[in-house]
Design a protein around this motif. Structure first.
Motif, PDB file in Angstrom:
ATOM      1  N   ILE A 167      33.118  68.388  35.505  1.00  0.00           N
ATOM      2  CA  ILE A 167      32.010  67.677  34.777  1.00  0.00           C
ATOM      3  C   ILE A 167      31.211  68.311  33.893  1.00  0.00           C
ATOM      4  O   ILE A 167      30.810  67.875  32.754  1.00  0.00           O
ATOM      5  N   LEU A 168      31.046  69.582  34.162  1.00  0.00           N
ATOM      6  CA  LEU A 168      30.024  70.625  33.432  1.00  0.00           C
ATOM      7  C   LEU A 168      31.052  70.875  31.887  1.00  0.00           C
ATOM      8  O   LEU A 168      30.171  70.797  30.821  1.00  0.00           O
ATOM      9  N   SER A 169      32.154  71.071  31.960  1.00  0.00           N
ATOM     10  CA  SER A 169      32.970  71.147  30.764  1.00  0.00           C
ATOM     11  C   SER A 169      33.120  69.912  30.014  1.00  0.00           C
ATOM     12  O   SER A 169      32.903  69.884  28.753  1.00  0.00           O
ATOM     13  N   ASP A 170      33.149  68.824  30.487  1.00  0.00           N
ATOM     14  CA  ASP A 170      33.168  67.471  29.933  1.00  0.00           C
ATOM     15  C   ASP A 170      31.762  67.524  29.214  1.00  0.00           C
ATOM     16  O   ASP A 170      31.604  66.928  27.912  1.00  0.00           O
ATOM     17  N   TRP A 171      30.693  67.824  29.794  1.00  0.00           N
ATOM     18  CA  TRP A 171      29.344  67.501  29.095  1.00  0.00           C
ATOM     19  C   TRP A 171      28.998  68.289  28.196  1.00  0.00           C
ATOM     20  O   TRP A 171      28.610  68.161  26.956  1.00  0.00           O
ATOM     21  N   GLN A 172      29.595  69.493  28.430  1.00  0.00           N
ATOM     22  CA  GLN A 172      29.316  70.479  27.046  1.00  0.00           C
ATOM     23  C   GLN A 172      30.214  70.022  25.934  1.00  0.00           C
ATOM     24  O   GLN A 172      29.894  70.194  24.664  1.00  0.00           O
ATOM     25  N   ARG A 173      31.378  69.578  26.119  1.00  0.00           N
ATOM     26  CA  ARG A 173      32.090  69.035  25.211  1.00  0.00           C
ATOM     27  C   ARG A 173      31.638  67.947  23.941  1.00  0.00           C
ATOM     28  O   ARG A 173      31.562  67.715  23.139  1.00  0.00           O
ATOM     29  N   ALA A 174      31.067  67.168  25.220  1.00  0.00           N
ATOM     30  CA  ALA A 174      30.483  65.924  24.536  1.00  0.00           C
ATOM     31  C   ALA A 174      28.984  66.336  23.767  1.00  0.00           C
ATOM     32  O   ALA A 174      28.746  65.577  22.646  1.00  0.00           O
ATOM     33  N   ILE A 175      28.334  67.300  24.253  1.00  0.00           N
ATOM     34  CA  ILE A 175      27.210  67.839  23.483  1.00  0.00           C
ATOM     35  C   ILE A 175      27.668  68.458  22.112  1.00  0.00           C
ATOM     36  O   ILE A 175      27.099  68.430  21.200  1.00  0.00           O
ATOM     37  N   GLN A 176      28.848  69.436  22.313  1.00  0.00           N
ATOM     38  CA  GLN A 176      29.210  69.832  20.944  1.00  0.00           C
ATOM     39  C   GLN A 176      29.494  68.799  19.849  1.00  0.00           C
ATOM     40  O   GLN A 176      29.397  69.192  18.806  1.00  0.00           O
ATOM     41  N   ALA A 177      30.301  67.860  20.541  1.00  0.00           N
ATOM     42  CA  ALA A 177      30.581  66.894  19.426  1.00  0.00           C
ATOM     43  C   ALA A 177      29.536  66.078  18.915  1.00  0.00           C
ATOM     44  O   ALA A 177      29.412  65.681  17.562  1.00  0.00           O
ATOM     45  N   ARG A 178      28.271  66.078  19.482  1.00  0.00           N
ATOM     46  CA  ARG A 178      27.231  65.288  19.102  1.00  0.00           C
ATOM     47  C   ARG A 178      26.462  66.299  18.036  1.00  0.00           C
ATOM     48  O   ARG A 178      25.856  65.967  17.034  1.00  0.00           O
ATOM     49  N   HIS A 179      26.445  67.741  18.385  1.00  0.00           N
ATOM     50  CA  HIS A 179      25.620  68.487  17.628  1.00  0.00           C
ATOM     51  C   HIS A 179      26.724  69.899  17.474  1.00  0.00           C
ATOM     52  O   HIS A 179      26.500  70.890  17.853  1.00  0.00           O
ATOM     53  N   PRO A 180      27.699  69.796  16.492  1.00  0.00           N
ATOM     54  CA  PRO A 180      28.442  70.777  16.338  1.00  0.00           C
ATOM     55  C   PRO A 180      27.671  72.144  15.720  1.00  0.00           C
ATOM     56  O   PRO A 180      28.404  73.291  15.875  1.00  0.00           O
ATOM     57  N   GLU A 181      26.489  71.897  15.033  1.00  0.00           N
ATOM     58  CA  GLU A 181      26.022  73.017  14.304  1.00  0.00           C
ATOM     59  C   GLU A 181      25.032  73.901  15.435  1.00  0.00           C
ATOM     60  O   GLU A 181      24.664  74.985  15.054  1.00  0.00           O
ATOM     61  N   GLN A 182      24.849  73.388  16.617  1.00  0.00           N
ATOM     62  CA  GLN A 182      23.923  74.089  17.519  1.00  0.00           C
ATOM     63  C   GLN A 182      24.771  74.970  18.358  1.00  0.00           C
ATOM     64  O   GLN A 182      25.773  74.797  18.962  1.00  0.00           O
TER      65      GLN A 182
END
Length: 676
Positions: free
Chosen positions: A27-42
């Motif tokens: 779940i944690l890995s899925d969440w991090q990938r989703a955040i990265q897809a939303r904000h790749p610059e962060q």
């Protein structure tokens, strides 16, 4: 009545608690990938939430254990508000923070669907309520801290605008911090000065004493040094007992918590800011965020204030330099001027203005073509442009002026022109230094006339006296061969011959001096000769002239070399005659020739009084005599000068050593050649 049974799905009976524990990392890995897809610059992606997620999922799993009990399950504590504060510091809006929590819910449900496990309605309700509470808490904390931060930053900006310098602004900044964060009992700022960190402002605990002591610390030591080297904020608990706390008075004050923030301007470290407390062990995330925001906002003003201070100092120094320059320009008897890259006069003193024939004010802002006559400008304008283009100075440029109207006596000038550069090497313009050399030219002309007259006189004396002298020598020789002379007459003729020979040597020395003065040195004609033979022949001739003196010759080694035989015979004769005249009559004069590798050494030694120290410095100068006694009348003072000139012409040197009780020794060092 609440539903007591979990639903059946493709995976059979399933509990939310088991699912969360089993799939926590997924779940944690899925969440991090989703955040990265939303904000790749962060970067990093949700670091604080990533740290808190395992514990949060464990608490949610524990609550789900009781989801089907008689009592409604208690909603677990949501993710701490630090997550929202972190997003605030990164510049996120509240909607983006809520979206991240929504993505967390989506990832859990998506993982359930992917694995074929479905929770009960009660478990889903618990999941939704927990995440909703997290959203509410994060946004509430976000809004509260944001309002607090905006107010603090506004006060920081106002303080910056109202402060004239750093020493006014920095204490006000720290006082604002203490007013905004209740837990802060002391704050300080140290700015970098070379390899030192020097305290520039402090308020609260220990401030008065530290400021009075002018506290400073090397940049790589203590808590300050660690924060400076890591370029990251650093928090310390129980600071009073921490081994890196370098300021002893703070230990006595019982500091519990300390928080340090580097002041960075790009890649450059400006300083370090500290806040401390003796009432709490940990500063809240909101207080730390507020502190970071305030000092970050202040860093820009600190840099600007330091630049402004340096600019003020530079302007003051420039004004002092200009005042000194103006004083120099006014007082200097030398013509001085400065021109910019467009060849406009920026500064000029009265001397140079007078040379140009116009007042100082007339020059300013004008080019040489607008000031000087056309033919003069045609000479100097290309010269100045070449200096600006190449950056190369022009030295010792001579010119002549005849007054403003072109009339009057000629005046001679020497000009030096050079580029004026910045510290980085950029050419800003050029400078002119002009010196009048009219008097020096007149002196040089007079010296030249005097030298020419002297050379003419020496030439006349040397050549015109040789003919009657030769007649005297020849007549004396013929008389000496006559058998009718009495003993007294024979001695008189011998004295005539000796005097004529001595006069001939004097004339030869005078002619050699004339040649060396006019031609830059004595001419020599090299051939392969043996110095042993030259020394032996010269000594035999001298022995005939001085039959009563004891003359000794000592030769050893290889005496061959490429030399002028007549000149070396002259060297031996001059040194031996000098030794005979100045040595004690009852002691020998020794001539030695010995091998020394690529050189041959010729030395002449005599016993007697040493040469006085005051005469040593001028011993080889022309028309100088090495004594003031009777022997001084026997030459014109050119013998040793000729010896030195002959040695130099062969690439050699002459040395002299004279000590009381040890006698005097002249040594000539002669390289063997061959000739080039």
């Amino acid at each position: 009545m609440r539903d007591q049974e979990p639903p059946s799905g493709p995976g059979g009976q399933y509990r939310l608690a088991d699912f969360l524990r089993r799939h926590r990392e997924d779940i944690l890995s899925d969440w991090q990938r989703a955040i990265q897809a939303r904000h790749p610059e962060q970067e990093p992606y949700g670091a604080l939430l990533r740290d808190q997620m395992p514990e949060f999922l464990d608490r949610l799993a524990d609550a789900a254990e009781h989801a089907h009990g008689e009592e409604p399950p208690a909603i677990p504590q949501a993710i701490p508000s630090e997550h929202g504060l972190q997003r605030l510091e990164l510049g996120f809006e509240p909607g983006e923070v809520a979206l991240e929590y929504g993505l967390l819910r989506h990832c859990i449900l998506q993982r359930m669907e992917r694995t074929g496990h479905w929770p009960s309605f009660i478990e889903l309700e618990l999941l939704d309520d927990t995440i909703d509470q997290g959203i509410i808490g994060a946004i509430t904390s976000y809004a509260h801290v944001r309002e607090r931060m905006l107010q603090a930053l506004e006060r920081v900006s106002r303080a910056a605008l109202e402060s004239e310098d750093l020493d006014t602004f920095l204490p006000r900044l720290l006082q604002l911090l203490m007013e905004t964060a209740v837990a802060v009992d002391g704050a300080s700022i140290l700015l970098r000065e070379g390899e030192q960190m020097r305290l520039r402002a402090a308020v609260g605990l220990g401030a008065e004493q530290a400021l009075a002591e002018g506290f400073s610390i090397p940049r790589d030591q203590g808590l300050t040094g660690q924060t400076a080297s890591e370029r990251q904020p650093r928090e310390v608990r129980s600071a009073a007992t921490h081994p890196q706390l370098s300021y002893e008075p703070l230990r006595k004050l019982g500091i519990r918590a300390a928080y340090s923030v580097p002041l960075n301007q790009g890649e450059m470290l400006i300083g370090v800011a500290h806040m401390s407390s003796r009432t709490v062990f940990d500063f809240s995330e909101s207080d730390k965020l507020l502190f970071r925001a305030m000092v970050t906002r202040a860093t820009g003003f600190i840099v600007q204030a330091e630049l402004a201070g340096r600019e003020r100092l530079a302007r003051a120094e420039a004004q002092r330099s200009l005042a000194q320059l103006d004083t120099l320009l006014e007082a200097s008897p030398v013509g001085i001027g400065f021109l910019d890259r467009e060849l406009r006069y920026l500064r000029i003193n009265e001397t140079l203005a007078a040379i140009n024939g116009h007042p100082v004010d007339f020059h300013l802002g004008k080019t040489p073509r607008e000031v000087l006559p056309g033919h003069v400008a045609d000479t100097y304008e290309p010269l100045f442009l070449r200096i600006l283009e190449t950056g190369e100075p022009v030295s010792n440029h001579e010119f002549i002026s005849h007054g403003p109207d072109g009339e009057g006596p000629a005046r001679h000038w020497l000009g030096n022109y050079y580029p004026v550069r910045t510290e980085s090497g950029e050419v800003l313009g050029l400078g002119c230094v002009v010196v009048e050399i009219t008097q020096q030219k007149e002196v040089q002309a007079e010296l030249r006339r005097s030298g020419e007259l002297r050379e003419q006189l020496i030439g006349v004396v040397g050549h015109d006296l040789r003919n009657p002298l030769n007649a005297i020598s020849a007549s004396a020789y013929l008389l000496q061969r006559s058998e009718e002379l009495s003993d007294g007459a024979t001695r008189a003729v011998e004295r005539i011959r000796n005097s004529a020979a001595r006069m001939a040597r004097m004339l030869n020395d005078i002619l050699d001096f004339a040649r060396s003065s006019v031609g830059g040195g004595l001419p020599v004609y090299r051939e392969r000769v043996n110095l042993h033979d030259i020394a032996r022949n010269a000594m035999e001739e001298l022995q005939v002239t001085h039959p009563g003196r004891r003359l000794e010759l000592d030769v050893e080694g290889d005496g061959w070399g490429w030399w002028d035989a007549d000149r070396l015979a002259q060297v031996v004769g001059n040194l031996m005659s000098n030794a005979v005249h100045h040595g004690r009559p009852d002691t020998p004069v020794c001539l030695k020739v010995r091998e020394a590798g690529d050189e041959v050494l010729l030395s002449v030694h005599n016993e007697g009084e040493s040469i006085p120290p005051e005469l040593m410095a001028t011993l080889f100068q022309p028309f100088r005599r090495g004594t003031t006694g009777k022997a001084a009348t026997r030459s014109v003072g050119l013998g040793l000068y000729i010896v030195q000139q002959v040695a130099h012409a062969h690439g050699g040197e002459v040395e002299v050593r004279s000590e009381e009780g040890a006698g005097t020794t002249f040594t000539v060092r002669l390289p063997r050649g061959p000739p080039s």
